[in-house]
Every structure is written in structure tokens, then in C-alpha cells.
Motif scaffolding. Structure first.
Motif, PDB file in Angstrom:
ATOM      1  N   ALA A   1       7.660   8.979   0.671  1.00  0.00           N
ATOM      2  CA  ALA A   1       8.595   7.872   0.490  1.00  0.00           C
ATOM      3  C   ALA A   1       8.821   7.114   1.795  1.00  0.00           C
ATOM      4  N   ALA A   2       8.815   7.857   2.919  1.00  0.00           N
ATOM      5  CA  ALA A   2       9.098   7.233   4.206  1.00  0.00           C
ATOM      6  C   ALA A   2       7.899   6.517   4.796  1.00  0.00           C
ATOM      7  N   LEU A   3       6.685   6.950   4.489  1.00  0.00           N
ATOM      8  CA  LEU A   3       5.502   6.481   5.208  1.00  0.00           C
ATOM      9  C   LEU A   3       4.545   5.614   4.393  1.00  0.00           C
ATOM     10  N   ARG A   4       4.673   5.581   3.087  1.00  0.00           N
ATOM     11  CA  ARG A   4       3.646   4.902   2.291  1.00  0.00           C
ATOM     12  C   ARG A   4       3.574   3.402   2.600  1.00  0.00           C
ATOM     13  N   HIS A   5       4.732   2.761   2.918  1.00  0.00           N
ATOM     14  CA  HIS A   5       4.735   1.326   3.223  1.00  0.00           C
ATOM     15  C   HIS A   5       4.734   1.052   4.715  1.00  0.00           C
ATOM     16  N   SER A   6       4.529   2.101   5.522  1.00  0.00           N
ATOM     17  CA  SER A   6       4.445   1.901   6.962  1.00  0.00           C
ATOM     18  C   SER A   6       3.231   1.058   7.294  1.00  0.00           C
ATOM     19  N   LEU A   7       3.354   0.237   8.352  1.00  0.00           N
ATOM     20  CA  LEU A   7       2.215  -0.590   8.763  1.00  0.00           C
ATOM     21  C   LEU A   7       1.026   0.283   9.138  1.00  0.00           C
ATOM     22  N   GLY A   8       1.297   1.455   9.705  1.00  0.00           N
ATOM     23  CA  GLY A   8       0.206   2.361  10.068  1.00  0.00           C
ATOM     24  C   GLY A   8      -0.557   2.890   8.883  1.00  0.00           C
ATOM     25  N   ASN A   9      -0.013   2.757   7.672  1.00  0.00           N
ATOM     26  CA  ASN A   9      -0.686   3.223   6.461  1.00  0.00           C
ATOM     27  C   ASN A   9      -1.362   2.088   5.701  1.00  0.00           C
ATOM     28  N   LEU A  10      -1.371   0.882   6.283  1.00  0.00           N
ATOM     29  CA  LEU A  10      -1.920  -0.280   5.583  1.00  0.00           C
ATOM     30  C   LEU A  10      -3.141  -0.830   6.303  1.00  0.00           C
ATOM     31  N   VAL A  11      -4.120  -1.294   5.536  1.00  0.00           N
ATOM     32  CA  VAL A  11      -5.245  -2.045   6.076  1.00  0.00           C
ATOM     33  C   VAL A  11      -5.546  -3.198   5.124  1.00  0.00           C
ATOM     34  N   LEU A  12      -6.118  -4.260   5.678  1.00  0.00           N
ATOM     35  CA  LEU A  12      -6.652  -5.316   4.821  1.00  0.00           C
ATOM     36  C   LEU A  12      -7.966  -4.851   4.221  1.00  0.00           C
ATOM     37  N   THR A  13      -8.253  -5.329   3.048  1.00  0.00           N
ATOM     38  CA  THR A  13      -9.513  -5.009   2.384  1.00  0.00           C
ATOM     39  C   THR A  13      -9.868  -6.172   1.481  1.00  0.00           C
ATOM     40  N   TYR A  14     -11.059  -6.159   0.936  1.00  0.00           N
ATOM     41  CA  TYR A  14     -11.434  -7.226   0.008  1.00  0.00           C
ATOM     42  C   TYR A  14     -10.916  -6.971  -1.399  1.00  0.00           C
ATOM     43  N   ASP A  15     -10.820  -5.698  -1.793  1.00  0.00           N
ATOM     44  CA  ASP A  15     -10.335  -5.380  -3.138  1.00  0.00           C
ATOM     45  C   ASP A  15      -9.924  -3.919  -3.166  1.00  0.00           C
ATOM     46  N   ASN A  16      -8.629  -3.679  -3.132  1.00  0.00           N
ATOM     47  CA  ASN A  16      -8.176  -2.291  -3.057  1.00  0.00           C
ATOM     48  C   ASN A  16      -8.351  -1.545  -4.368  1.00  0.00           C
ATOM     49  N   SER A  17      -8.673  -2.239  -5.465  1.00  0.00           N
ATOM     50  CA  SER A  17      -8.875  -1.543  -6.736  1.00  0.00           C
ATOM     51  C   SER A  17     -10.072  -0.605  -6.678  1.00  0.00           C
ATOM     52  N   SER A  18     -10.995  -0.871  -5.755  1.00  0.00           N
ATOM     53  CA  SER A  18     -12.158   0.016  -5.622  1.00  0.00           C
ATOM     54  C   SER A  18     -11.778   1.359  -5.025  1.00  0.00           C
ATOM     55  N   TYR A  19     -10.606   1.438  -4.368  1.00  0.00           N
ATOM     56  CA  TYR A  19     -10.158   2.701  -3.780  1.00  0.00           C
ATOM     57  C   TYR A  19      -9.182   3.444  -4.693  1.00  0.00           C
ATOM     58  N   GLY A  20      -8.267   2.698  -5.301  1.00  0.00           N
ATOM     59  CA  GLY A  20      -7.347   3.304  -6.252  1.00  0.00           C
ATOM     60  C   GLY A  20      -6.589   4.488  -5.686  1.00  0.00           C
ATOM     61  N   ARG A  21      -6.545   5.579  -6.458  1.00  0.00           N
ATOM     62  CA  ARG A  21      -5.793   6.780  -6.071  1.00  0.00           C
ATOM     63  C   ARG A  21      -6.707   7.875  -5.541  1.00  0.00           C
ATOM     64  N   LYS A  22      -7.876   7.487  -5.075  1.00  0.00           N
ATOM     65  CA  LYS A  22      -8.842   8.491  -4.626  1.00  0.00           C
ATOM     66  C   LYS A  22      -8.295   9.292  -3.461  1.00  0.00           C
ATOM     67  N   ALA A  23      -8.892  10.471  -3.280  1.00  0.00           N
ATOM     68  CA  ALA A  23      -8.566  11.292  -2.118  1.00  0.00           C
ATOM     69  C   ALA A  23      -9.048  10.593  -0.851  1.00  0.00           C
ATOM     70  N   PHE A  24      -8.471  10.970   0.283  1.00  0.00           N
ATOM     71  CA  PHE A  24      -8.848  10.309   1.529  1.00  0.00           C
ATOM     72  C   PHE A  24     -10.326  10.503   1.839  1.00  0.00           C
ATOM     73  N   ALA A  25     -10.847  11.699   1.584  1.00  0.00           N
ATOM     74  CA  ALA A  25     -12.251  11.961   1.891  1.00  0.00           C
ATOM     75  C   ALA A  25     -13.163  11.013   1.120  1.00  0.00           C
ATOM     76  N   ALA A  26     -12.816  10.743  -0.145  1.00  0.00           N
ATOM     77  CA  ALA A  26     -13.626   9.826  -0.954  1.00  0.00           C
ATOM     78  C   ALA A  26     -13.497   8.393  -0.446  1.00  0.00           C
ATOM     79  N   LYS A  27     -12.313   8.018  -0.051  1.00  0.00           N
ATOM     80  CA  LYS A  27     -12.118   6.670   0.502  1.00  0.00           C
ATOM     81  C   LYS A  27     -12.844   6.518   1.838  1.00  0.00           C
ATOM     82  N   ARG A  28     -12.769   7.572   2.635  1.00  0.00           N
ATOM     83  CA  ARG A  28     -13.345   7.521   3.982  1.00  0.00           C
ATOM     84  C   ARG A  28     -14.852   7.362   3.918  1.00  0.00           C
ATOM     85  N   GLY A  29     -15.534   8.191   3.111  1.00  0.00           N
ATOM     86  CA  GLY A  29     -16.984   8.097   2.954  1.00  0.00           C
ATOM     87  C   GLY A  29     -17.714   8.368   4.258  1.00  0.00           C
TER      88      GLY A  29
END
Length: 646
Positions: free
Chosen positions: A544-572
Motif C-alpha cells: 500500500a505504501a510503495l506501489r505508487h512510489s516514483l521508484g516503482n514506476l517506469v514509462l513503457t509503450y504498453d503496460n498491458s503486456s506486463y500485467g500482473r506477471k512476476a518480476f522475473a517474467a517482466k525482467r526477462g
């Protein structure tokens, strides 16, 4: 719509009987509106015209009536304009009474009074007395008996509308007392002059409709073509009216300058979101008075070029003795020079205002730093909050049109102000606006040098958002995702990582319509799959405290491609080709996230610290010199009051 044209009051009345429908609001004019009408008449000048507003009339279904004099009158409802029409009738009735009082001076005065009573007052229709203009049922008895006649019947407590009718009659009686301040023939001449100004000088834009079904069409037309004049249009018309009194050959040149400048103004602003009235206000703050409370639209310009000062007294109702020809010539010089300066500087302001709003400004006057200024303006527009800084930047262009270095530094200082004060420190949107306006005025008038202005902007920035306040605004627990400025911050960070290479897409890629939500990626998802081992490292409180932190945000072209995946899957990985991942992303900030082996509260804090360092470097503001600090010390009380209000 059967017809529409501009008409004198005499022509408006010809062949018509008027009714104010009961559904219309009752009489509402008070002292200010009455005084404005009287001033318009006083300063109109003999044989001149003055636009008095719009009248919308609708033919009533009953038959026409014939008066005792044989005049055929068709009945009309006054759909719009009933306030000004009723007021004109009140004034004309008070003039009628004065002609009766002056009947011993001239036999014609009796005839004029009778004509006014028949034309604007009570008529004989089918052997019954009735008003030429009938008000709604709640007002018509008082209107006929106490305004048009002299009955003093008691009606108990007056309604607000009845009181305003009586007050209007008393107001015009008082003005006529002042105008007719003695005995003799001059009073009759003044009264005849006033009568001519009301009956022939006031001009109305008249629309006639044949049925109720056309009323919606007429109001749509008024909103589109016949809409009320803008303040900028009123200023133009007023200046054109005023320069008629410059009689030495400059009138045509000034009229041409005004018309040409207004044409350029509307052309310069046509492709921007800046309205002409905003331009007039900005120009006023720069050239006349930086206090925003001093701006009252066209009324401010009327005060600057007061008709009572520049209109010859021979044109006034009182017809007093004119100043000497030498004095009038000096006034004409002052008027011509003042109007010329006002119009030329307004044209300059419009051109520069259009330039700084343009995505690709040309700024042909700059002798250096053209590309640097263009880049600085692009970043400034990305930051938002441009309204606070427009007067200052326009003043810089007007005062120093060739100084590209100063302009670049000023625009970058304004961007830093917007980033630190509004986006990071989250100050109110008007924080420091008064001081910025004062800087614009001081720069234009030469009170402050460019160096002093840059130092003052920096000091003001630090007053509202010093380094510690910037760090506080970028604390890891701060909720940045709901802020409109988070995309701007991350975009500037992307330019930093890529060193501004052209491969970075346009800012609108991330902010354009339809892209607002899908171009910001939450690394720790807003709604994570808690069964994933990657996200079990976060407690619900940490999420609740960190999800909207700037450190948890990046720009992307389409975040729907990442969805709720685990970090390892997003990281690739750089070699993976099956699905989008941070490691192979086109944006540098996504690839930067891929260097982390996992994503935890600690890594979010680590990235947040890096963003804080970036912010303090990107929007660096040097400490102010002691003398500049003293100049802005008085802001602390204002800041405290702003925070108390919020």
C-alpha cells in the motif's frame, strides 16, 4: 428568423406594441448599469452612435391595434433585451416631464412632451389607456401608475423589482437635475441633445422571430455569430471610438494600425489555446500594472484612456466650455501616442505569446541560442503550469527580443520552478504568481536587469521548494502515480539516460489521448498475484505504501503486456525473444530496472534515491545571494497563509 439589423430606438418602436412576458425575469438593473448607460450617453457626442445591445422580438398571435391617432401597432413579446429597453423607456419618460417643466420657454416643448408621452408612454387603444411597453403582470400596475403617471397610491411593501423601477426613475431625475442646473434656453438645448442621443444615437441589434420554435435558433445564433463581444473586441471598438477625436490627420493612421494589429492578433492566437482576453490581461500585467486585481477587462483600458479626459467637453451633454486649443492639441497628442504605444505593444505580446505556444517556434528576432531556446521551451511546455510564467517570458521577449542566452536561462529557470514547486513540492497552482507578475513588469519597465530577474526567480523557487523540500516531495512513500507530473518526471529521466538522443519518442506518445493509463508501468503491480514468490516479499502495508512510489514506476509503450506477471517474467533477459520484457525494452529506464535480480522494498528505495539525485541535478537552483534573499523575505508570510488556506 425573419430579419436582423442594427436600428435606432425610433426605428425599433415604429409600428410596434411591446410586452414583457411573465416568464421573463423582472426588472433587475441597479445603480452600476444605470450609471454606465448615462455615461455612454454623456460621452457619445452629438450625431454619434453607440451600440446598446441586442433585442429579440417575437410576434404575438393577436391582431394589430390602432391608436387614437390612427397608428397601426403590431404586438411583440420582448424575448431578450427587456432590461435595456425598459430603462430607455424610463429615461424617456423623465425627459418628457422636463419638457413639460420647460414649456414656458418654448411652445415646442409642450409638443415634444406630448409626442414622448404618445410614443413611449401611455397610448389610447380602443378608448383605453395602455402603455406602449407593458411589463409582466406583477409590475405593470406600478409601471403604468407610478412610473408613466404620477399616481402615488400605496402598494404596501414594494417588491425588489418594483423598488428597482422606482430607483431607476429617481436616478435619472437626479442626473437631469445636475444637467439642467439653471434656468433659460441652454437647458432646453441640452434636453433636446439628450433626447436625440437616446432616440437616434443608441443602436440595437434587432432580431425578429415568428414563433416560439425559432427562439432556440436565435439564441444559438447569438452564441455563435452574435455572441457578446469579447473583452479584446470591446477594447478595439473603444479605441476606434476614442481616436475619432484626434482631428489632425492621425485618425486614419491610428484606425489602420488598430485594425491591422487586431487582425494579426487573432491570426497569431488562432492555432493556440490562448484566448484573446487572456492576451489582453497578460499585456496589461506586463505594461501597466502587475497586480492581477487591477485588471477588469475592457473597463481597465477605458480607465487608462478615460473618455472624460479625452472626449472634448463640447461633445458632452453639459456642453461646458472646451479647454484651449493648445490644451486640446496636447491631449490629442497624449491620446494618439498612448493608443499607438498600447496597440503596438499588444501586437508584440500577441506575436510572442503565439510563438512560445507553438511546438516549433521560429523566434526570428533571436541573434543566438535559437535551438537552445526552442529546446528549453519544449521542456517548459512538458512541465505544465505555463499560465504562471507567460507574462514573464513574454516580457523578456518584448524587452530583449535578441537576447537568446537570457531567454534560454529564463525559460529553464521557469521550468525548474514548475518542476520543483508544483510537481515535486505540490504547492498550490498560484504559488508565487504575484511575484512572477511583478518581475515581468519590472523587466519591461527596466526596473530590474536580466541578471536580477534570474536571481529573483531562483530565490523564489528556493523559497517555495528548497532542496530539503524537494527530497521530502520525493520520499519513497509519496504517491506519485495519481500526479499528472509523474510522466513528465520520468520522461526527463529518460532523456537523461539516453543523453537526449533522438531515439526517445515524443512526449505526446505517453500523454496523448488514450495513452494516459497504458504508458505507466507499475513494477510492483497494483493488484499483484500474491501467490507469486516474487511478491510475497512485500507485506500488504508495504504494498500500500510503495506501489505508487516514483521508484516503482517506469514509462513503457504498453503496460498491458506486463500485467500482473512476476518480476522475473517482466525482467526477462537480453536473449529472450518470446515476449516483451524490461531487458529488451526500447526505453532505457525499463532496461535499467532489469539490472536488479529481484524487486523488493529495498530496491524500490534504492531506485528512489537515484531519482532524487537526478531531480536535484536536473532542476538545480543555485543558492541565492543575501541581497536577493532579503528581496523575497516577505514571501514567507504569504506561503504560510497559502498553506493555512489549503
Amino acid at each position: 428568423m425573419s430579419n436582423q439589423n442594427e436600428q435606432s430606438l425610433n426605428k425599433v418602436l415604429a409600428g410596434k406594441l411591446f410586452f414583457i412576458p411573465d416568464y421573463q425575469r423582472p426588472y433587475a438593473w441597479e445603480g452600476q448599469q444605470l450609471a454606465e448607460l448615462w455615461e455612454d450617453l454623456d460621452l457619445m457626442g452629438p450625431a454619434q452612435h453607440h451600440y446598446a445591445g441586442t433585442l429579440v422580438l417575437m410576434r404575438r398571435p393577436e391582431d394589430a391595434s390602432t391608436t387614437s391617432r390612427g397608428e397601426l401597432l403590431e404586438p411583440f413579446d420582448v424575448v431578450d433585451g427587456q432590461q435595456r429597453l425598459t430603462t430607455c423607456f424610463i429615461l424617456l419618460d423623465r425627459i418628457r416631464r422636463r419638457f413639460e417643466m420647460l414649456s414656458d420657454l418654448d411652445e415646442d416643448a409642450v409638443d415634444k412632451a406630448a409626442d414622448l408621452r404618445h410614443t413611449f408612454g401611455l397610448l389610447k387603444v380602443r378608448k383605453q389607456s395602455r402603455p406602449r411597453l407593458s411589463l409582466g403582470s406583477g409590475l405593470n400596475d406600478l409601471w403604468a401608475s407610478q412610473i408613466l403617471m404620477d399616481d402615488k397610491i400605496s402598494t404596501g411593501e414594494y417588491t425588489d423589482a418594483e423598488y428597482r423601477l422606482l430607483h431607476a426613475a429617481q436616478f435619472f431625475d437626479a442626473r437631469l437635475d445636475e444637467l439642467l442646473d439653471g434656468d433659460g434656453q441652454p437647458n432646453l438645448a441640452r434636453l433636446e441633445d439628450l433626447l436625440g442621443r437616446v432616440r437616434s444615437g443608441l443602436r440595437f441589434l434587432v432580431y425578429e422571430v415568428a414563433s416560439s420554435s425559432e427562439i432556440g435558433v436565435i439564441f444559438e445564433t447569438l452564441n455563435a455569430r452574435g455572441r457578446p463581444l469579447s473583452e479584446l473586441e470591446k477594447i478595439k471598438n473603444y479605441l476606434l471610438f476614442l481616436i475619432r477625436h484626434v482631428k489632425d490627420g492621425r485618425q486614419e493612421a491610428l484606425a489602420s494600425l488598430i485594425n491591422t494589429t487586431w487582425g494579426r492578433v487573432f491570426s497569431n492566437l488562432s492555432g493556440s489555446r490562448i484566448a484573446g482576453d487572456d492576451l489582453a490581461r497578460i499585456h496589461w500585467l506586463i505594461t501597466q500594472n502587475p497586480d492581477s486585481r487591477s485588471w477588469h477587462g475592457s473597463s481597465s483600458v477605458k480607465t487608462l484612456f478615460s473618455r472624460s479626459k479625452f472626449v472634448p467637453s463640447s461633445a458632452r451633454l453639459a456642453n461646458s466650455v472646451d479647454a484651449t486649443s493648445v490644451a486640446m492639441a496636447e491631449l490629442h497628442d497624449e491620446l494618439a501616442e498612448g493608443v499607438e504605444k498600447y496597440v503596438k505593444t499588444l501586437g508584440l505580446a500577441a506575436g510572442y505569446l503565439g510563438e512560445i505556444q507553438d511546438a516549433h517556434p521560429t523566434l526570428p528576432d533571436l541573434t543566438s541560442h535559437s535551438s537552445e531556446v526552442s529546446n528549453a521551451l519544449a521542456a517548459f511546455r512538458r512541465a505544465g503550469y505555463p499560465a504562471n510564467f507567460r507574462p514573464l517570458i513574454v516580457a523578456a521577449l518584448m524587452a530583449r527580443p535578441h537576447d537568446g542566452e537570457f531567454l534560454e536561462n529564463l525559460v529553464r529557470a521557469c521550468e525548474a520552478y514548475a518542476a520543483r514547486v508544483f510537481i515535486i513540492a505540490q504547492r498550490r497552482a498560484d504559488a508565487g504568481r504575484t511575484q512572477l507578475h511583478r518581475m515581468a513588469f519590472n523587466l519591461w519597465t527596466g526596473v530590474s536587469t536580466p541578471t536580477e530577474i534570474l536571481n529573483q526567480v531562483a530565490a523564489l523557487t528556493r523559497t517555495y521548494a528548497n532542496d530539503d523540500q524537494v527530497r521530502a516531495g520525493l520520499a519513497v512513500e509519496e504517491r506519485w502515480y495519481p500526479r499528472a507530473g509523474h510522466k513528465y518526471f520520468l520522461y526527463e529521466y529518460e532523456l537523461k539516460l539516453t543523453k537526449g538522443r533522438s531515439a526517445v519518442p515524443a512526449f505526446e506518445t505517453f500523454t496523448g489521448k488514450g495513452n494516459e493509463a497504458k504508458t505507466t508501468e507499475h513494477i510492483l503491480p497494483q493488484h499483484p498475484d500474491w501467490e507469486s514468490s516474487d511478491w510475497r516479499q512485500f507485506t500488504e502495508e508495504e504494498h500500500a505504501a510503495l506501489r505508487h512510489s516514483l521508484g516503482n514506476l517506469v514509462l513503457t509503450y504498453d503496460n498491458s503486456s506486463y500485467g500482473r506477471k512476476a518480476f522475473a517474467a517482466k525482467r526477462g533477459s537480453p536473449t529472450e525473444t518470446q515476449s516483451p520484457c524490461y531487458a529488451r525494452a526500447p526505453l532505457a529506464q525499463e532496461r535499467e530496472v532489469a539490472v536488479f535480480a529481484d524487486w523488493t522494498p529495498s530496491t524500490i528505495s534504492q531506485r528512489q534515491k537515484k531519482l532524487v539525485e537526478f531531480a536535484l541535478e536536473r532542476w538545480h537552483v543555485p543558492p541565492a545571494a543575501p541581497d536577493v534573499i532579503v528581496a523575497v523575505e516577505d514571501l514567507e508570510d504569504e506561503i504560510d497563509s497559502e498553506e493555512d488556506e489549503s
